[in-house]
Motif scaffolding. Structure first.
Motif, PDB file in Angstrom:
ATOM      1  N   UNK A  83      11.035  -1.835  -0.028  1.00  0.00           N
ATOM      2  CA  UNK A  83      11.117  -2.210  -1.441  1.00  0.00           C
ATOM      3  C   UNK A  83      10.848  -1.024  -2.359  1.00  0.00           C
ATOM      4  N   UNK A  84      10.712   0.158  -1.769  1.00  0.00           N
ATOM      5  CA  UNK A  84      10.480   1.400  -2.515  1.00  0.00           C
ATOM      6  C   UNK A  84       9.111   1.409  -3.197  1.00  0.00           C
ATOM      7  N   UNK A  85       8.150   0.815  -2.524  1.00  0.00           N
ATOM      8  CA  UNK A  85       6.758   0.930  -2.935  1.00  0.00           C
ATOM      9  C   UNK A  85       6.115   2.001  -2.058  1.00  0.00           C
ATOM     10  N   UNK A  86       5.233   2.797  -2.644  1.00  0.00           N
ATOM     11  CA  UNK A  86       4.596   3.892  -1.908  1.00  0.00           C
ATOM     12  C   UNK A  86       3.119   3.983  -2.284  1.00  0.00           C
ATOM     13  N   UNK A  87       2.361   4.477  -1.339  1.00  0.00           N
ATOM     14  CA  UNK A  87       0.952   4.751  -1.613  1.00  0.00           C
ATOM     15  C   UNK A  87       0.473   5.871  -0.695  1.00  0.00           C
ATOM     16  N   UNK A  88      -0.275   6.804  -1.266  1.00  0.00           N
ATOM     17  CA  UNK A  88      -0.932   7.874  -0.515  1.00  0.00           C
ATOM     18  C   UNK A  88      -2.397   7.883  -0.917  1.00  0.00           C
ATOM     19  N   UNK A  89      -3.274   7.960   0.052  1.00  0.00           N
ATOM     20  CA  UNK A  89      -4.710   7.920  -0.240  1.00  0.00           C
ATOM     21  C   UNK A  89      -5.464   8.782   0.753  1.00  0.00           C
ATOM     22  N   UNK A 132      -0.398  -1.237   1.037  1.00  0.00           N
ATOM     23  CA  UNK A 132       0.204  -1.477  -0.274  1.00  0.00           C
ATOM     24  C   UNK A 132      -0.366  -2.742  -0.898  1.00  0.00           C
ATOM     25  N   UNK A 133      -0.285  -2.867  -2.227  1.00  0.00           N
ATOM     26  CA  UNK A 133      -0.692  -4.133  -2.847  1.00  0.00           C
ATOM     27  C   UNK A 133       0.197  -5.265  -2.351  1.00  0.00           C
ATOM     28  N   UNK A 134      -0.335  -6.486  -2.454  1.00  0.00           N
ATOM     29  CA  UNK A 134       0.472  -7.631  -2.060  1.00  0.00           C
ATOM     30  C   UNK A 134       1.773  -7.656  -2.855  1.00  0.00           C
ATOM     31  N   UNK A 135       2.867  -7.903  -2.171  1.00  0.00           N
ATOM     32  CA  UNK A 135       4.182  -7.868  -2.799  1.00  0.00           C
ATOM     33  C   UNK A 135       4.980  -6.640  -2.460  1.00  0.00           C
ATOM     34  N   UNK A 136       4.332  -5.659  -1.833  1.00  0.00           N
ATOM     35  CA  UNK A 136       5.026  -4.420  -1.515  1.00  0.00           C
ATOM     36  C   UNK A 136       5.913  -4.495  -0.300  1.00  0.00           C
ATOM     37  N   UNK A 188      -2.543   7.837  -5.042  1.00  0.00           N
ATOM     38  CA  UNK A 188      -1.380   7.648  -5.903  1.00  0.00           C
ATOM     39  C   UNK A 188      -0.632   6.432  -5.387  1.00  0.00           C
ATOM     40  N   UNK A 189      -0.286   5.522  -6.301  1.00  0.00           N
ATOM     41  CA  UNK A 189       0.401   4.286  -5.914  1.00  0.00           C
ATOM     42  C   UNK A 189       1.568   4.035  -6.850  1.00  0.00           C
ATOM     43  N   UNK A 190       2.734   3.753  -6.272  1.00  0.00           N
ATOM     44  CA  UNK A 190       3.948   3.475  -7.036  1.00  0.00           C
ATOM     45  C   UNK A 190       4.477   2.116  -6.597  1.00  0.00           C
ATOM     46  N   UNK A 191       4.222   1.091  -7.426  1.00  0.00           N
ATOM     47  CA  UNK A 191       4.721  -0.258  -7.170  1.00  0.00           C
ATOM     48  C   UNK A 191       5.983  -0.452  -8.003  1.00  0.00           C
TER      49      UNK A 191
END
Length: 418
Positions: free
Chosen positions: A117-123, A84-88, A144-147
C-alpha cells in the motif's frame, strides 16, 4: 521394729524396684506405634519427588521456547514483520536486534519495513535496561513514518461512510526518556521528551477522494496548516497481575499525559490524557478467561487553541471497535469498552468471543455512553503464555463484517502513536 518386720519391708522394697525397672525397660505400646508412624512418614517424604508439569504443559513450553520466543524476542539479523500503523497492510523488511550488549544492559533495535500500500516506516532505538538492580531504564528512538492513505470520514460520531476519503500523513519523530520501577516491577513511572515533525498531503488511493477535496480547514483543523511540536510525556503503570496458564490474572492500570507545544504558530497547543484499565479473570485451571478493558483518551486544548485532526483520538479497527473500519471516528476524545470470553484449545491456540463499545466526543464534559457504537464477534489467536503472536478477529456491526489479521495483543498496553 522386730527382725521379722524388717525382713518383710526389705522384701517389699525389692519387689517394687523390680517392677519399676521392668516398666522402664519395656516401652508403652501406644508410644511405639506413634514413633513407627512418624518414621514411616519421614521415609515416604524422603522418597517423594516434586510434582512436574503435565505432558501438555511440557509440550507447550517446548513450543514456546523453540518457535514463539525467537519470533517475540529475536536476536541478530531478522525479517521484520509488522511495524506499520494499523491500516498499512502486510509489511515486511529487514531488521537487526541485539540484546546482549553491555553485559545484557543495552538493547539495540533497528528496522525498515514497507507494504504494497506504499506505507513505510524506519526506526532505530536504544534501551538501557536493568540498571540499579532493575529499578531504572532509559530509552531513545528516532523514526520516520509515511502513511500514504490514512482513512478519514470527518470529525465526530455523526460522520458518515459516504464521506470516506484519505490523506497522506508523514511523521518524523525523536524521543528520549527514562522510567523507574518499584515493587518487583509492579509499579512504574517515567517521563520522555521528544520532537514531532508533521506533513499532511493528498492521499494515494485512486478510488477514494483526497480529504482536501471534501473537507477544509474550518471543519478539519490542521488540514492545510501543519505544525511541528515539542512533546513531553509523563506515564505511570500499576501492574497487579500474576501469571496464569494462558492469560495473566488480575488488574493493570495505566495512564499517560502528553503535552504538545506547537512551534509553528498555528495555535495548536494542547495535551492529551490517556487512561486504561485491563482486568483478567482466569478460571478452570487457567484454561478459560474473562477479560475486560476500559480505555479513554481526552485532549485539552489551551485557551484559544485547537487540536489538529491528525492527532485527535480515533476509534475503529482491530484494536478497539472490531466491527468498524480503521479510524472510523475522529474526535477530541474517545471512550472504549471491551469484553472477551477466551478458552484455550491447546497451549498455543486460543479462541475468543468478544463485544466492543465506544464513542468519540468533542469536549471532556461529553465523555460517556452517548451515541455509543457497538459490535461483537469471534477470534482465533496463536500465542505464548503471556502474549498473542498472531490474532484473527471477525467483527460484526451495523456497518458490516470486518476480518482482521494482526500481530498484536487484543488488549495491548497504552502506546504512543506519534
Amino acid at each position: 521394729m522386730t527382725h521379722k518386720m524388717i525382713q518383710i519391708v526389705a522384701i517389699s522394697s525389692a519387689v517394687t524396684l523390680s517392677c519399676v525397672s521392668g516398666f522402664a525397660q519395656e516401652p508403652l505400646v501406644g508410644s511405639t506405634r506413634s514413633a513407627t508412624i512418624a518414621e514411616s512418614e519421614r521415609a515416604k517424604a524422603r522418597s517423594l519427588s516434586p510434582v512436574g508439569p503435565s505432558h501438555g504443559e511440557q509440550e507447550f513450553d517446548r513450543f514456546e521456547k523453540r518457535i514463539i520466543n525467537p519470533v517475540v524476542n529475536p536476536n541478530g539479523l531478522i525479517p521484520k514483520l509488522g511495524g506499520l500503523p494499523t491500516g498499512g497492510g502486510f509489511s515486511l523488511g529487514p531488521g537487526y536486534v541485539r540484546r546482549d550488549l553491555l553485559w545484557d544492559h543495552l538493547v539495540s533495535d533497528s528496522y525498515i519495513v514497507g507494504s504494497t500500500k506504499k506505507w513505510y516506516r524506519a526506526e532505530s532505538s536504544l534501551d538501557l535496561i536493568n540498571l540499579l538492580d532493575d529499578h531504572l531504564e532509559f530509552h531513545a528512538d528516532g523514526a520516520y513514518e509515511n502513511a500514504a492513505s490514512m482513512p478519514y470520514y470527518g470529525v465526530g460520531s455523526n460522520s458518515i461512510k459516504e464521506n470516506r476519503s484519505d490523506f497522506r500523513r508523514e511523521f518524523t519523530t525523536a524521543h528520549f526518556g527514562g522510567q523507574c520501577h518499584f515493587v518487583d516491577r509492579k509499579l512504574a513511572a517515567g517521563y520522555a521528551v521528544g520532537g514531532l515533525l508533521v506533513n499532511v498531503g493528498p492521499g494515494d488511493l485512486s478510488d477514494w477522494p483526497s480529504a482536501d477535496k471534501l473537507f477544509n480547514e474550518a471543519n478539519t483543523p490542521g488540514l492545510q496548516r501543519q505544525s511541528n511540536f515539542i512533546t513531553g510525556t509523563a506515564s505511570v503503570t500499576a501492574d497487579f497481575t500474576t501469571p496464569s496458564f494462558s492469560s495473566p490474572k488480575g488488574l493493570i492500570l495505566e495512564a499517560s499525559d502528553t503535552q504538545f507545544w506547537d512551534r509553528s504558530g498555528n495555535h495548536s497547543d494542547f495535551h492529551r490524557l490517556q487512561t486504561q484499565a485491563t482486568y483478567y479473570v482466569p478460571f478452570l485451571n487457567g484454561m478459560r478467561t474473562l477479560a475486560f478493558r476500559a480505555r479513554n483518551e481526552t485532549t485539552f486544548p489551551t485557551s484559544g487553541q485547537q487540536v489538529p485532526f491528525y492527532l485527535q483520538p480515533t476509534i475503529g479497527g482491530p484494536n478497539d471497535l472490531r466491527g468498524y473500519e480503521r479510524y472510523r471516528y475522529y474526535g477530541n476524545g474517545s471512550s472504549v469498552l471491551n469484553g472477551e470470553y477466551r478458552w484455550s484449545v491447546a497451549g498455543s491456540l486460543e479462541l475468543a468471543i468478544f463485544g466492543d463499545g465506544g464513542n468519540v466526543y468533542s469536549r471532556p464534559g461529553l465523555v460517556g455512553l452517548r451515541e455509543l457504537r457497538g459490535d461483537g464477534g469471534f477470534g482465533v489467536r496463536i500465542k505464548s503464555k503471556q502474549q498473542e503472536v498472531v490474532r484473527v478477529d471477525l467483527g460484526v456491526s451495523p456497518e458490516g463484517v470486518k476480518v482482521w489479521f494482526v500481530f498484536n495483543n487484543a488488549f495491548g498496553r497504552l502506546f504512543r502513536s506519534f
